[in-house]
Design a protein around this motif. Structure first.
Motif, PDB file in Angstrom:
ATOM      1  N   ASN A  78      28.439  43.729  79.802  1.00  0.00           N
ATOM      2  CA  ASN A  78      28.849  42.322  79.816  1.00  0.00           C
ATOM      3  C   ASN A  78      29.706  41.946  78.614  1.00  0.00           C
ATOM      4  OD1 ASN A  78      26.763  42.561  81.801  1.00  0.00           O
ATOM      5  ND2 ASN A  78      26.628  40.326  81.831  1.00  0.00           N
ATOM      6  N   TYR A  82      38.326  39.178  75.715  1.00  0.00           N
ATOM      7  CA  TYR A  82      39.076  38.023  75.205  1.00  0.00           C
ATOM      8  C   TYR A  82      38.355  37.354  74.050  1.00  0.00           C
ATOM      9  CZ  TYR A  82      41.979  38.210  79.447  1.00  0.00           C
ATOM     10  OH  TYR A  82      42.826  38.593  80.441  1.00  0.00           O
ATOM     11  N   LEU A 156      44.730  47.371  80.804  1.00  0.00           N
ATOM     12  CA  LEU A 156      43.418  47.086  81.378  1.00  0.00           C
ATOM     13  C   LEU A 156      43.474  45.755  82.115  1.00  0.00           C
ATOM     14  CD1 LEU A 156      40.298  47.675  81.480  1.00  0.00           C
ATOM     15  CD2 LEU A 156      41.683  49.378  80.311  1.00  0.00           C
ATOM     16  N   VAL A 157      42.840  45.695  83.262  1.00  0.00           N
ATOM     17  CA  VAL A 157      42.745  44.440  84.009  1.00  0.00           C
ATOM     18  C   VAL A 157      41.497  43.702  83.521  1.00  0.00           C
ATOM     19  CG1 VAL A 157      42.479  43.400  86.293  1.00  0.00           C
ATOM     20  CG2 VAL A 157      43.891  45.457  86.004  1.00  0.00           C
ATOM     21  N   TYR A 158      41.705  42.599  82.803  1.00  0.00           N
ATOM     22  CA  TYR A 158      40.582  41.795  82.309  1.00  0.00           C
ATOM     23  C   TYR A 158      40.375  40.541  83.153  1.00  0.00           C
ATOM     24  CZ  TYR A 158      40.477  44.700  78.102  1.00  0.00           C
ATOM     25  OH  TYR A 158      40.363  45.753  77.241  1.00  0.00           O
ATOM     26  N   GLY A 159      41.389  40.128  83.883  1.00  0.00           N
ATOM     27  CA  GLY A 159      41.275  38.901  84.659  1.00  0.00           C
ATOM     28  C   GLY A 159      41.358  37.669  83.782  1.00  0.00           C
ATOM     29  N   HIS A 160      41.285  36.495  84.416  1.00  0.00           N
ATOM     30  CA  HIS A 160      41.522  35.264  83.653  1.00  0.00           C
ATOM     31  C   HIS A 160      40.370  34.958  82.689  1.00  0.00           C
ATOM     32  CE1 HIS A 160      38.594  33.342  86.262  1.00  0.00           C
ATOM     33  NE2 HIS A 160      38.773  32.198  85.664  1.00  0.00           N
ATOM     34  N   ASP A 161      39.198  35.561  82.931  1.00  0.00           N
ATOM     35  CA  ASP A 161      38.028  35.238  82.115  1.00  0.00           C
ATOM     36  C   ASP A 161      37.526  36.419  81.300  1.00  0.00           C
ATOM     37  OD1 ASP A 161      37.127  36.801  84.161  1.00  0.00           O
ATOM     38  OD2 ASP A 161      35.360  35.595  84.621  1.00  0.00           O
ATOM     39  N   PHE A 163      36.345  39.267  82.603  1.00  0.00           N
ATOM     40  CA  PHE A 163      35.265  39.989  83.293  1.00  0.00           C
ATOM     41  C   PHE A 163      35.716  40.737  84.548  1.00  0.00           C
ATOM     42  CE2 PHE A 163      32.570  36.756  81.041  1.00  0.00           C
ATOM     43  CZ  PHE A 163      31.866  37.660  80.265  1.00  0.00           C
ATOM     44  N   ALA A 164      36.996  40.972  84.705  1.00  0.00           N
ATOM     45  CA  ALA A 164      37.467  41.676  85.905  1.00  0.00           C
ATOM     46  C   ALA A 164      36.874  43.080  85.984  1.00  0.00           C
ATOM     47  CB  ALA A 164      38.991  41.745  85.905  1.00  0.00           C
ATOM     48  N   GLY A 165      36.899  43.630  87.202  1.00  0.00           N
ATOM     49  CA  GLY A 165      36.547  45.027  87.367  1.00  0.00           C
ATOM     50  C   GLY A 165      35.064  45.318  87.493  1.00  0.00           C
ATOM     51  N   GLU A 166      34.383  44.556  88.326  1.00  0.00           N
ATOM     52  CA  GLU A 166      32.969  44.859  88.589  1.00  0.00           C
ATOM     53  C   GLU A 166      32.841  45.489  89.978  1.00  0.00           C
ATOM     54  OE1 GLU A 166      30.384  44.928  86.784  1.00  0.00           O
ATOM     55  OE2 GLU A 166      30.954  43.792  85.002  1.00  0.00           O
TER      56      GLU A 166
ATOM     57  N   ASP B 136      46.964  35.373  86.334  1.00  0.00           N
ATOM     58  CA  ASP B 136      46.103  36.180  87.205  1.00  0.00           C
ATOM     59  C   ASP B 136      45.769  35.393  88.455  1.00  0.00           C
ATOM     60  OD1 ASP B 136      45.175  38.648  85.449  1.00  0.00           O
ATOM     61  OD2 ASP B 136      45.134  36.894  84.147  1.00  0.00           O
ATOM     62  N   VAL B 152      48.549  40.276  88.049  1.00  0.00           N
ATOM     63  CA  VAL B 152      47.643  40.598  86.945  1.00  0.00           C
ATOM     64  C   VAL B 152      48.444  40.558  85.650  1.00  0.00           C
ATOM     65  CG1 VAL B 152      46.408  42.519  85.844  1.00  0.00           C
ATOM     66  CG2 VAL B 152      45.973  42.000  88.251  1.00  0.00           C
ATOM     67  N   ALA B 258      35.832  40.303  92.294  1.00  0.00           N
ATOM     68  CA  ALA B 258      35.206  41.327  91.452  1.00  0.00           C
ATOM     69  C   ALA B 258      36.217  42.368  90.986  1.00  0.00           C
ATOM     70  CB  ALA B 258      34.071  42.014  92.202  1.00  0.00           C
ATOM     71  N   PHE B 259      37.336  42.426  91.643  1.00  0.00           N
ATOM     72  CA  PHE B 259      38.373  43.375  91.241  1.00  0.00           C
ATOM     73  C   PHE B 259      39.187  42.809  90.066  1.00  0.00           C
ATOM     74  CE2 PHE B 259      41.737  46.376  91.475  1.00  0.00           C
ATOM     75  CZ  PHE B 259      41.271  47.446  92.194  1.00  0.00           C
ATOM     76  N   SER B 260      39.850  41.683  90.276  1.00  0.00           N
ATOM     77  CA  SER B 260      40.811  41.240  89.249  1.00  0.00           C
ATOM     78  C   SER B 260      40.444  39.907  88.621  1.00  0.00           C
ATOM     79  CB  SER B 260      42.219  41.174  89.845  1.00  0.00           C
ATOM     80  OG  SER B 260      42.309  40.147  90.813  1.00  0.00           O
ATOM     81  N   SER B 261      39.300  39.335  88.972  1.00  0.00           N
ATOM     82  CA  SER B 261      38.865  38.054  88.408  1.00  0.00           C
ATOM     83  C   SER B 261      40.028  37.072  88.226  1.00  0.00           C
ATOM     84  CB  SER B 261      38.143  38.277  87.074  1.00  0.00           C
ATOM     85  OG  SER B 261      37.510  37.076  86.672  1.00  0.00           O
ATOM     86  N   GLU B 263      42.383  33.645  88.331  1.00  0.00           N
ATOM     87  CA  GLU B 263      42.200  32.217  88.085  1.00  0.00           C
ATOM     88  C   GLU B 263      42.168  31.457  89.404  1.00  0.00           C
ATOM     89  OE1 GLU B 263      45.102  30.689  85.383  1.00  0.00           O
ATOM     90  OE2 GLU B 263      44.670  28.595  85.870  1.00  0.00           O
ATOM     91  N   TYR B 294      30.997  35.438  88.007  1.00  0.00           N
ATOM     92  CA  TYR B 294      32.258  34.802  88.436  1.00  0.00           C
ATOM     93  C   TYR B 294      32.044  33.429  89.078  1.00  0.00           C
ATOM     94  CZ  TYR B 294      33.785  39.710  88.230  1.00  0.00           C
ATOM     95  OH  TYR B 294      34.053  40.982  87.846  1.00  0.00           O
TER      96      TYR B 294
END
Lengths: 325, 325
Positions: A78, A82, A156-161, A163-166, B136, B152, B258-261, B263, B294
């Motif tokens: 977790n 960012y 790396l794909v982190y996403g907007h928050d 937490f991407a990539g679960e 994103d 992304v 869950a992939f790219s989180s 916005e 998320y």
């Protein structure tokens, strides 16, 4: 101005539910020295940070002090890149949002970046391992759970928050899916983690009447290594467990390919070392389920990071990227 | 050196299975003029390019000639951004790999970039629409099929081969899934495209005994607009069709998050305009299926691109990004 040559080392730290391991790493990916503390022994985050620093400072001193350290990278469940925080990690002793990168930065005096453990593994693979030179790949970590680190366009794909990539929590069985620790049902990790393999073993042993070496072990004590050992000894039921696991994982990977069309998918962790028992059914399921446009394009690889050091090494790679304080 | 002010326009072109529409667009996203040709009328690619150019050249001249055009963007099914090619597009008259960007560049004398239609829509949304300022997001196009464009870190995800982002072909039903045009079964687009909605209508009408306005239409002639019209008139079965469609889409979107989180997830196309009938069940299914980390973070939005112009506008946005020839 400080050049890279004057700061030849980074620190990598892997925070697990049981142990926290940290070490000094050079630019070629050699883990030069490590030490560790028991994560669960410190219910207060301040005590934990102090305990780590008490062991980490002399380690750093033995390589010339903090002026020789470019940065520190931390991999943690977790972990949020960012914010440099660990947020609501169910398997760690500290509740809420922990500003861990800032705490270490202050105590040690080295710029520190933090991400989740699977992202750290992906960065490690890109820096030192099988993904060197790749701009698009997906790292799948097969451990107690299933994690992932996704790289797109070399980033790396982190996403907007953050937490991407679960991908361990993509739903692969919507009907009668297995209960997941996340509270939902049918997540990939309930089938394809080490614990998922053990669950499958218990299910198969109940559902199927045939003899199996696994029947010599009390059902609740079976771990995925037992299934591997039995498979190697020719046990058909154990081999079928890998078939089943590999098929579910391969089906999911075929879908992941439709998302980011990676050059490779890299598998990391104990299960990935079960060789053809697991890799063949994964590859077959990918081939059987892939959209035609992607057929045969994405390589299925096993991590090249050495096991004992991999987590520290992966996290350390992040240390090369941090901005100076 | 030519500045942007001296090249105030771009050309956008949308190649569909039926029509090819192209137009001149200014920097504020106004489609100033358009023209079109029938795609299917030209079995030879050379004839097609010539036909387009015969109509496109005078259009460009009316805005001051090619020296006023910064670039041309083309959206096409199976378009490959890296190569500027259309590759094995099942619904277009030309077989194999067509170097379309190069053909237009040569004939028109304007730098040309090409991508698939959903990616073009995503770039259009980022340039002129609901995704302005977002780094994103995921664009889902709900038309005859289901397409996607994934952004992304502010960049379109093309993958290692240029074909990333086929989320319409993620498998959402592994058991008894509907046959898809791609040759596989259970793809998202067999349920959540306009044609998928019509299929659901036919299935529901057979499976359920209750009266419905849809029974006044010959089953094979039902289109998704009929379902919408019936839903608006209070038809329970029609409303349930949207419930069903929305749930499957929302479940899939929860996995995509869950992939790219992202916005936001932005829905584009006729179905997205069915209002609460479709949006409420989508949102509910996202909320019911999202991983806790998320929850409540990703906005579900409807495209802000005007319908008639959207495809040309989306493609045109790519024209601002091309490098000079």
């Amino acid at each position: 101005m400080v050049t890279g040559m004057e700061k030849p080392y980074v620190v990598g730290m892997d925070i697990g539910g049981t142990n926290t391991v940290f070490g000094v790493v050079d630019s070629r990916g050699n883990v030069l020295a490590t030490d560790s503390v028991k994560t669960q022994s410190y219910s207060k985050i301040e005590d934990y940070v102090e305990a780590v620093c008490t062991k980490l400072r002399p380690l750093i001193e033995s390589f010339g002090g903090v002026e020789k350290i470019k940065g520190m990278g931390v991999g943690a469940p977790n972990g949020n890149y960012y914010n440099g925080t660990i947020e609501f990690a169910p398997n760690l002793p500290w509740r809420g949002v922990i500003p861990l990168a800032a705490l270490f930065e202050e105590k040690i005096g080295v710029p520190t970046a933090l991400t989740n453990d699977a992202n750290a593994a992906a960065i490690g693979e890109m820096t030192y391992g099988a993904a060197r030179g790749m701009k698009d790949f997906i790292m799948i970590t097969l451990g107690t759970g299933v994690g992932s680190g996704i790289v797109v366009n070399g980033q790396l794909v982190y996403g907007h928050d953050g937490f991407a990539g679960e991908l361990g929590h993509v739903i692969v069985r919507r009907e009668n899916g297995r209960q997941c620790g996340c509270g939902r049902k049918g997540c990939l990790e309930t089938y394809c983690s080490a614990t998922g393999v053990a669950r499958t073993a218990r299910e198969f042993l109940v559902a199927r009447p045939e003899p199996s070496l696994l029947r010599d072990i009390p059902a609740e004590e079976i771990v995925s290594k037992d299934v591997f050992d039995a498979a190697v000894r020719g046990d058909k039921l154990a081999q079928d467990i890998f078939e089943y696991t590999g098929r579910i994982l391969g089906e999911a990977l075929a879908d992941f390919i439709a998302f980011s069309s990676p050059e490779a998918i890299i598998l990391f962790g104990g299960l990935a070392k079960s060789g053809d028992y697991i890799m063949k059914p994964i590859q077959k399921a990918i081939d059987d389920n892939i959209l035609k446009i992607y057929a045969g394009k994405t390589k299925l690889l096993i991590s090249e990071l050495k096991d004992a050091d991999a987590a520290v090494l992966g996290a350390s790679a992040l240390g090369w990227e941090v901005r100076d304080i």
